[in-house]
Design a protein around this motif. Structure first.
Motif, PDB file in Angstrom:
ATOM      1  N   THR A  52     -30.675  20.516 -58.511  1.00 35.34           N
ATOM      2  CA  THR A  52     -32.102  20.810 -58.454  1.00 35.34           C
ATOM      3  C   THR A  52     -32.452  22.122 -59.138  1.00 35.34           C
ATOM      4  OG1 THR A  52     -31.891  22.096 -56.429  1.00 35.34           O
ATOM      5  CG2 THR A  52     -32.263  19.728 -56.169  1.00 35.34           C
ATOM      6  N   GLY A  53     -31.467  22.959 -59.366  1.00 30.38           N
ATOM      7  CA  GLY A  53     -31.777  24.291 -59.876  1.00 30.38           C
ATOM      8  C   GLY A  53     -31.944  25.311 -58.771  1.00 30.38           C
ATOM      9  N   ASN A  54     -31.883  24.894 -57.512  1.00 24.07           N
ATOM     10  CA  ASN A  54     -32.125  25.845 -56.420  1.00 24.07           C
ATOM     11  C   ASN A  54     -31.005  26.861 -56.254  1.00 24.07           C
ATOM     12  OD1 ASN A  54     -34.524  24.653 -55.867  1.00 24.07           O
ATOM     13  ND2 ASN A  54     -33.806  23.452 -54.114  1.00 24.07           N
ATOM     14  N   ILE A  55     -29.829  26.511 -56.685  1.00 23.19           N
ATOM     15  CA  ILE A  55     -28.706  27.451 -56.619  1.00 23.19           C
ATOM     16  C   ILE A  55     -28.611  28.166 -57.966  1.00 23.19           C
ATOM     17  CG2 ILE A  55     -26.185  27.599 -56.453  1.00 23.19           C
ATOM     18  CD1 ILE A  55     -26.323  25.282 -54.403  1.00 23.19           C
ATOM     19  N   THR A  56     -28.455  29.482 -57.912  1.00 25.20           N
ATOM     20  CA  THR A  56     -28.452  30.273 -59.150  1.00 25.20           C
ATOM     21  C   THR A  56     -27.054  30.444 -59.720  1.00 25.20           C
ATOM     22  OG1 THR A  56     -30.340  31.496 -58.298  1.00 25.20           O
ATOM     23  CG2 THR A  56     -29.215  32.467 -60.165  1.00 25.20           C
ATOM     24  N   THR A  57     -26.083  30.718 -58.853  1.00 20.71           N
ATOM     25  CA  THR A  57     -24.729  31.009 -59.346  1.00 20.71           C
ATOM     26  C   THR A  57     -23.688  30.324 -58.463  1.00 20.71           C
ATOM     27  OG1 THR A  57     -24.408  32.968 -57.961  1.00 20.71           O
ATOM     28  CG2 THR A  57     -25.426  33.336 -60.113  1.00 20.71           C
ATOM     29  N   ILE A  58     -22.497  30.172 -59.018  1.00 14.35           N
ATOM     30  CA  ILE A  58     -21.333  29.758 -58.233  1.00 14.35           C
ATOM     31  C   ILE A  58     -20.252  30.829 -58.398  1.00 14.35           C
ATOM     32  CG2 ILE A  58     -19.502  28.058 -57.882  1.00 14.35           C
ATOM     33  CD1 ILE A  58     -21.366  25.920 -59.005  1.00 14.35           C
ATOM     34  N   GLY A  59     -19.826  31.379 -57.274  1.00 12.67           N
ATOM     35  CA  GLY A  59     -18.738  32.360 -57.273  1.00 12.67           C
ATOM     36  C   GLY A  59     -17.502  31.764 -56.628  1.00 12.67           C
ATOM     37  N   SER A  60     -16.479  32.619 -56.481  1.00 11.53           N
ATOM     38  CA  SER A  60     -15.266  32.152 -55.783  1.00 11.53           C
ATOM     39  C   SER A  60     -15.138  32.766 -54.396  1.00 11.53           C
ATOM     40  CB  SER A  60     -14.013  32.497 -56.601  1.00 11.53           C
ATOM     41  OG  SER A  60     -13.807  33.899 -56.637  1.00 11.53           O
ATOM     42  N   ASP A  61     -15.663  33.976 -54.192  1.00  5.43           N
ATOM     43  CA  ASP A  61     -15.356  34.750 -52.975  1.00  5.43           C
ATOM     44  C   ASP A  61     -13.844  34.840 -52.791  1.00  5.43           C
ATOM     45  OD1 ASP A  61     -15.706  36.308 -50.770  1.00  5.43           O
ATOM     46  OD2 ASP A  61     -16.607  34.755 -49.511  1.00  5.43           O
ATOM     47  N   HIS A  62     -13.170  35.063 -53.917  1.00  3.70           N
ATOM     48  CA  HIS A  62     -11.700  35.128 -53.924  1.00  3.70           C
ATOM     49  C   HIS A  62     -11.185  36.231 -53.004  1.00  3.70           C
ATOM     50  CE1 HIS A  62      -7.655  35.351 -55.723  1.00  3.70           C
ATOM     51  NE2 HIS A  62      -7.851  36.656 -55.857  1.00  3.70           N
ATOM     52  N   CYS A  63     -10.305  35.868 -52.091  1.00  3.97           N
ATOM     53  CA  CYS A  63      -9.605  36.828 -51.219  1.00  3.97           C
ATOM     54  C   CYS A  63      -8.163  36.357 -51.147  1.00  3.97           C
ATOM     55  CB  CYS A  63     -10.166  36.802 -49.801  1.00  3.97           C
ATOM     56  SG  CYS A  63     -11.697  37.653 -49.589  1.00  3.97           S
ATOM     57  N   GLY A  76     -11.342  34.646 -45.635  1.00  3.66           N
ATOM     58  CA  GLY A  76     -11.444  34.487 -47.090  1.00  3.66           C
ATOM     59  C   GLY A  76     -10.311  33.663 -47.655  1.00  3.66           C
ATOM     60  N   LEU A  77     -10.590  33.029 -48.807  1.00  5.50           N
ATOM     61  CA  LEU A  77      -9.662  32.088 -49.428  1.00  5.50           C
ATOM     62  C   LEU A  77      -9.363  32.506 -50.868  1.00  5.50           C
ATOM     63  CD1 LEU A  77     -11.430  28.752 -48.362  1.00  5.50           C
ATOM     64  CD2 LEU A  77      -9.812  30.125 -47.052  1.00  5.50           C
ATOM     65  N   PRO A  78      -8.124  32.250 -51.323  1.00  2.00           N
ATOM     66  CA  PRO A  78      -7.842  32.500 -52.744  1.00  2.00           C
ATOM     67  C   PRO A  78      -8.572  31.471 -53.602  1.00  2.00           C
ATOM     68  CG  PRO A  78      -5.950  31.439 -51.665  1.00  2.00           C
ATOM     69  CD  PRO A  78      -6.969  31.693 -50.590  1.00  2.00           C
ATOM     70  N   GLY A  79      -9.191  31.902 -54.706  1.00  2.00           N
ATOM     71  CA  GLY A  79      -9.958  30.903 -55.467  1.00  2.00           C
ATOM     72  C   GLY A  79     -10.413  31.317 -56.845  1.00  2.00           C
ATOM     73  N   CYS A 124     -12.698  31.259 -43.386  1.00  2.00           N
ATOM     74  CA  CYS A 124     -13.536  32.073 -44.258  1.00  2.00           C
ATOM     75  C   CYS A 124     -14.904  32.190 -43.596  1.00  2.00           C
ATOM     76  CB  CYS A 124     -13.668  31.435 -45.638  1.00  2.00           C
ATOM     77  SG  CYS A 124     -14.290  29.745 -45.597  1.00  2.00           S
ATOM     78  N   CYS A 125     -15.685  33.157 -44.049  1.00  2.00           N
ATOM     79  CA  CYS A 125     -17.015  33.392 -43.477  1.00  2.00           C
ATOM     80  C   CYS A 125     -18.068  33.327 -44.582  1.00  2.00           C
ATOM     81  CB  CYS A 125     -17.095  34.767 -42.838  1.00  2.00           C
ATOM     82  SG  CYS A 125     -15.914  35.008 -41.526  1.00  2.00           S
TER      83      CYS A 125
END
Ligand code: URP
Ligand code: ZN
Ligand code: ZN
Length: 462
Positions: free
Chosen positions: A303-314, A334-337, A284-285
């Motif tokens: 810490t709050g420094n990260i705003t979101t978590i996605g999957s980048d599902h492919c 890309g990875l299934p997720g 994956c990239c």
């Protein structure tokens, strides 16, 4: 009317024992536990469970074509897997084929939304700038497609040059939108790949060394400068290292509106997978990073420094991943997720490391809705919100196996992993769609969600 009774409702800024009253497809009220309701109301027992707003996946590729490969799922398949995993809104991409206009790609992809089991929204994508691009962006913004994906890598495919990125940032800024960007310096990646190829070290096991962390940080710094020159908001997709995140944090301190997305695999898998028997399954990239980088990225969740978590599902399968495994330059990335995003993050960070359930909701539902103009309709269970609900058993222990997942592929990068925490009942628009691990209503009710103009003046974790 339905009542979700006996659970702990979790919002991004509070959680408490409460009952949730649903009228049709909306949340009507959040009331004290046991509050009497209409006798005809259907009771959904949530005793001992967390009652979460359905997840919003801000980064999900459905039927995504890159080079010779197209990922394998339809809207129905992807959204079915999403719902099993507690996600009830996906945000897909309208990536133009070579020669296709961004607007035409968006119209084509948007038409698929109705086939979904849950709602979806779209990111547009600009690769080249011409005299029609500004008008196309305006037309898409009018239709509620306001976020625009850009890439600083994948030369010859979707890579945009700096002029195009600057012009697109300026235009989206004025349309209440935002550029969301994949940052890896294509020059650094190409050089690393060429050096590796010269010594025949270009197979999937060399994924990390051919896409170094420096490629990402160099590109993030360059893109931040362009965004600052325009005073344009910018959102960095799948940031994979604490160093990349810190650049965005520093820019925020200078006053820029800038966001970091992390994705589940960079937070829960590491580069040791490339030394395993099937490294191609993890290509994956940006690539999976060293263990200490993964741990450092994970600490940024607290810490709050990260705003979101996605999957980048492919959703590629093993055959697709294997076909060019001897040369990463030609592999499908890309990875299934989409289905595993919430469970692996909950198990590792909430159950395992004490991240609060509210912060989990903020990262995986509320902030993705906010940064995409979908809040408070999505990402919240306050009255008036869509009744998209994941009733989550925090104590359920289970083992991830491909056969029990629903993604349209034959593998998961988490095969055999023990997890604690699972969505047991999932409602979409007030309808129970998944109950006790079974699909109980397969009716496609998906709608394309128009994004409201983005407004980042309110306070939330940025
Ligand atoms: O490896 C990845 N991430 N593939 C999907 C396309 C992208 O870059 O997001
Ligand atoms: Zn990307
Ligand atoms: Zn992606």
């Amino acid at each position: 009317m339905k009542v979700v009774r006996g659970g702990t409702v979790v919002e991004s800024n509070w959680s408490a024992p409460a009952d949730l009253v649903i009228d049709g497809d909306k949340v009507l009220a959040v009331v004290a536990p046991g509050t009497p309701v209409d006798e005809s109301a259907e009771i959904i027992d949530a005793t001992g469970k967390l009652v979460l707003p359905g997840g919003v996946d801000p980064h999900c590729h459905v039927g995504f074509t890159s080079g010779e490969f197209t990922s394998l799922d339809s809207y129905l398949e992807c959204t079915t897997a999403a719902v099993f995993g507690g996600t009830t809104t996906i945000i897909d991409f309208a990536i133009p084929r070579p020669g296709q206009r961004p607007l035409d790609a968006a119209v084509e992809q948007r038409a698929k939304a109705a086939a979904g089991l849950c709602d979806s929204a779209l990111h547009a994508c600009v690769v080249d700038w011409d005299e029609t691009t500004a008008q196309q962006l305006a037309t898409m913004a009018d239709a509620g497609i306001r976020t625009v994906k850009m890439f600083t890598t994948y030369a010859g495919e979707t890579m945009a040059n700096e002029h195009t990125i600057l012009n697109t940032m300026r235009a989206t800024r004025d349309l209440g939108g935002m550029v969301i960007i994949h940052c890896e310096s294509d020059a650094i990646v190409a050089d690393a790949q060429n050096c590796a190829a010269a010594t025949a070290d270009i197979d999937a096991s060399h994924m990390s060394s051919t896409r170094p962390e420096l490629a990402e940080t160099a590109s993030v710094a360059a893109i931040l400068a362009i965004a600052e020159s325009q005073g344009a908001p910018v959102y960095f997709v799948h940031q994979s290292s604490p160093a990349a995140v810190e650049l965005v944090v520093d820019a925020r301190k200078r006053g820029l509106v800038a966001f970091t997305e992390a994705v589940a695999h960079h937070l829960t898998l590491d580069a040791t997978e490339y030394a395993g028997p099937e490294p191609e399954r993890f290509v994956c990239c940006p690539p999976l990073r060293a263990t200490d980088t993964v741990e450092g990225l994970g600490r940024q969740l607290f810490t709050g420094n990260i705003t979101t978590i996605g999957s980048d599902h492919c959703c590629y399968d093993t055959a697709q991943k294997r076909s060019h495994r001897h040369d990463v330059r030609h592999m499908p990335n890309g990875l299934p997720g989409v289905e595993t995003r919430l469970p692996v993050i909950f198990s590792h960070y909430v159950d395992g490391m004490g991240l609060s359930p509210s912060r989990f909701v903020e990262l995986t539902a509320t902030n993705p809705a906010r940064t995409n103009g979908l809040y408070p309709r999505k990402g919240s269970l306050m009255p008036g919100a869509d009744a998209d609900i994941a009733i989550w058993d925090p104590a359920r222990e289970w083992t991830v196996t491909t056969g029990e997942l629903h993604m349209a592929t034959d593998y998961t990068p988490y095969e055999g992993r023990r997890l604690r925490g699972k969505p047991v009942t999932v409602l979409v628009g007030g309808v129970v769609v998944v109950d006790d691990g079974q699909l109980v209503d397969a009716t496609p009710r998906g709608r394309h969600l128009p994004a409201a103009a983005l407004d980042f003046s309110g306070a939330f974790h940025m």
